[in-house]
Design an enzyme around this catalytic site. Structure first.
Site, mmCIF file in Angstrom:
data_model
loop_
_atom_site.group_PDB
_atom_site.id
_atom_site.type_symbol
_atom_site.label_atom_id
_atom_site.label_comp_id
_atom_site.label_asym_id
_atom_site.label_seq_id
_atom_site.Cartn_x
_atom_site.Cartn_y
_atom_site.Cartn_z
ATOM 1 N N ILE A 154 0.774 -1.214 -0.018
ATOM 2 C CA ILE A 154 -0.066 0.068 0.055
ATOM 3 C C ILE A 154 0.811 1.394 0.035
ATOM 4 O O ILE A 154 0.567 2.030 -0.853
ATOM 5 C CB ILE A 154 -1.070 -0.061 1.224
ATOM 6 C CG1 ILE A 154 -1.975 -1.260 1.034
ATOM 7 C CG2 ILE A 154 -1.758 1.403 1.375
ATOM 8 C CD1 ILE A 154 -2.927 -1.379 2.417
ATOM 9 N N ASP A 173 10.872 2.643 6.911
ATOM 10 C CA ASP A 173 10.368 1.199 7.286
ATOM 11 C C ASP A 173 11.706 0.459 7.506
ATOM 12 O O ASP A 173 12.639 0.733 7.615
ATOM 13 C CB ASP A 173 9.867 0.718 5.856
ATOM 14 C CG ASP A 173 8.789 -0.318 6.127
ATOM 15 O OD1 ASP A 173 8.955 -1.225 6.897
ATOM 16 O OD2 ASP A 173 7.946 -0.381 5.267
ATOM 17 N N PRO A 205 1.524 -1.608 9.785
ATOM 18 C CA PRO A 205 0.500 -2.382 10.663
ATOM 19 C C PRO A 205 0.521 -2.087 12.118
ATOM 20 O O PRO A 205 1.533 -1.380 12.725
ATOM 21 C CB PRO A 205 1.074 -3.741 10.510
ATOM 22 C CG PRO A 205 2.378 -3.658 10.417
ATOM 23 C CD PRO A 205 2.643 -2.542 9.379
ATOM 24 N N SER A 232 -4.548 3.278 7.859
ATOM 25 C CA SER A 232 -3.942 2.063 8.424
ATOM 26 C C SER A 232 -4.768 1.443 9.256
ATOM 27 O O SER A 232 -5.663 0.899 9.280
ATOM 28 C CB SER A 232 -2.563 2.050 8.272
ATOM 29 O OG SER A 232 -2.074 0.864 8.650
ATOM 30 N N ARG A 233 -4.489 2.004 10.598
ATOM 31 C CA ARG A 233 -5.126 1.498 11.815
ATOM 32 C C ARG A 233 -5.108 2.774 12.965
ATOM 33 O O ARG A 233 -4.267 3.543 12.998
ATOM 34 C CB ARG A 233 -4.195 0.295 12.562
ATOM 35 C CG ARG A 233 -4.268 -1.019 11.750
ATOM 36 C CD ARG A 233 -5.798 -1.490 11.810
ATOM 37 N NE ARG A 233 -6.187 -2.821 11.285
ATOM 38 C CZ ARG A 233 -6.451 -2.866 9.929
ATOM 39 N NH1 ARG A 233 -6.742 -1.772 9.157
ATOM 40 N NH2 ARG A 233 -6.717 -4.104 9.504
ATOM 41 N N ASP A 257 -9.069 7.823 8.355
ATOM 42 C CA ASP A 257 -10.009 6.647 7.910
ATOM 43 C C ASP A 257 -10.423 5.765 9.172
ATOM 44 O O ASP A 257 -11.205 5.042 9.093
ATOM 45 C CB ASP A 257 -9.673 6.323 6.858
ATOM 46 C CG ASP A 257 -10.799 5.057 6.231
ATOM 47 O OD1 ASP A 257 -11.898 5.549 5.994
ATOM 48 O OD2 ASP A 257 -10.668 3.790 5.742
ATOM 49 N N GLU A 262 -12.395 2.983 17.430
ATOM 50 C CA GLU A 262 -13.518 2.830 16.635
ATOM 51 C C GLU A 262 -14.615 1.577 16.677
ATOM 52 O O GLU A 262 -15.696 1.690 16.193
ATOM 53 C CB GLU A 262 -13.069 2.783 14.916
ATOM 54 C CG GLU A 262 -12.267 1.387 14.699
ATOM 55 C CD GLU A 262 -11.656 1.526 13.434
ATOM 56 O OE1 GLU A 262 -12.101 0.649 12.423
ATOM 57 O OE2 GLU A 262 -11.048 2.480 13.085
ATOM 58 N N HIS A 294 -13.661 4.100 8.297
ATOM 59 C CA HIS A 294 -12.803 2.807 7.811
ATOM 60 C C HIS A 294 -13.237 2.256 6.368
ATOM 61 O O HIS A 294 -13.462 1.042 6.330
ATOM 62 C CB HIS A 294 -12.888 1.652 8.835
ATOM 63 C CG HIS A 294 -11.794 0.992 8.815
ATOM 64 N ND1 HIS A 294 -11.339 0.319 10.064
ATOM 65 C CD2 HIS A 294 -10.979 0.377 8.034
ATOM 66 C CE1 HIS A 294 -10.219 -0.347 9.768
ATOM 67 N NE2 HIS A 294 -9.977 -0.714 8.463
#
Length: 333
Positions: A154, A173, A205, A232-233, A257, A262, A294
């Site tokens: 992504i 990363d 993640p 993402s999260r 998002d 949530e 989401h």
């Protein structure tokens, strides 16, 4: 065998029913899997769950006691699953390890452009026949710096779009993505990325090491007029710290998002209920913030791939096959 699918959206239901046709019967429920709804699964050997399902230890014990032996989660993330309890109970747990990365990457850019060009405010104004431009000024992105946290599939897709905009590319990363390097991405440490990026997008993640990767210290390092996007999260951002910075008048825009609290909110209609989450209630009042529920993955292409992979996961379970999608039992070392 009848599969019981929890948390099925109206748009998702025909795709699931069509995909399972000819293989197994499937019963779709719009309720989400929780401790209260888990007893519904009694008598079902296999269940399928959505990303916001509660698959903690107690829920897994209820499912196992009712005869469930296999859980097929319709998402890539699995931070909501207690894998150790699942292994102890002898459950098979699978997820969807891959679906269209463009669905999420394109939506992340949708959020970035929406907050940069004040699209929501402009749309609301014109519905009231208010055609003023005051407060709607954005910025060109060409020549500015984008910081990408997480350059997997992504993140790479997001980077390709950034490259098309003509932006300077910074990345972080644990491992470099050669495709991103080829596009001209410079890998730097997080502090430098936070300090130099005009736009920051999260594509890592949610793990113990990444929980609140965007905390108070990181937020203070960012430019006052930076744009922050998270598709993402929710747990990647310390939302209380973010609200504090927004109250101080910082950031050109924030597009979210996902939200760390949530579960029990997103995918549900809460419009007629009192808002009890004070942090979320405050967050959505800021004029430079856009919050969506989401939906970044929610394209016919991505959902179709998720459903097809879920069907294959159930078939693999029935035939005793293992794939990269199986989380429990763990692969032998």
């Amino acid at each position: 065998m009848e599969i019981l699918a929890f948390g099925v959206q109206a748009d998702e239901k025909p795709l699931i029913e069509k995909a399972f046709a000819g293989h197994h019967d499937v019963r779709c429920l719009d309720v989400f899997l929780t401790e209260d709804t888990a007893p519904i699964a009694a008598g079902h050997e296999a269940v399928s769950t959505s990303v916001n399902a509660d698959l903690g230890g107690r829920v897994l014990e209820i499912l196992a006691a009712g005869g469930t032996r296999m859980i097929a989660q319709r998402s890539t993330g699995f931070n909501n699953i207690d894998l150790r309890v699942a292994e102890r109970l002898g459950l098979t747990i699978s997820r969807v390890s891959y679906y269209s990365p463009y669905s999420v990457a394109e939506f992340a850019w949708t959020l970035a452009m929406a907050v940069n060009r004040r699209i929501v405010r402009a749309g609301n104004r014109t519905r009231d026949f208010d055609f003023r431009l005051d407060g709607l000024m954005g910025r060109d992105l060409r020549g500015r710096t984008v910081g990408v946290l997480g350059t997997g599939k992504i993140g790479e897709a997001f980077t390709r779009i950034a490259h098309g905009f003509g932006m300077r590319l910074l990345g972080w990363d644990v491992a470099r993505n050669p495709a991103c390097v080829e596009l001209g991405m410079e890998y730097v440490d997080k502090d430098r990325l936070f300090a130099e990026a005009d736009l920051i997008s999260l594509h890592v993640p949610l793990l113990p090491a990444t929980q609140h990767i965007i905390g108070a210290d990181a937020l203070r390092m960012m430019k006052d007029d930076a744009i922050l996007v998270n598709s993402s999260r929710g747990g990647l951002i310390d939302t209380d710290a973010l609200v504090s910075e927004l109250r101080a008048g910082r950031f050109a825009g924030v597009g979210l998002d996902v939200y760390e609290a949530e579960a029990g909110l997103f995918f549900l209609d809460k419009s007629l209920e009192a808002v009890t989450d004070d942090t979320l209630a405050r967050l959505v009042t800021f004029p430079n913030v856009v919050v969506t529920s989401h939906q970044a993955y929610y394209t016919v292409d991505a959902v179709g791939q998720i459903v097809e992979a879920t069907v294959q996961n159930v078939l693999d379970y029935r035939e005793g096959r293992r794939s990269e999608n199986v989380l429990v039992p763990a692969a032998p070392t």
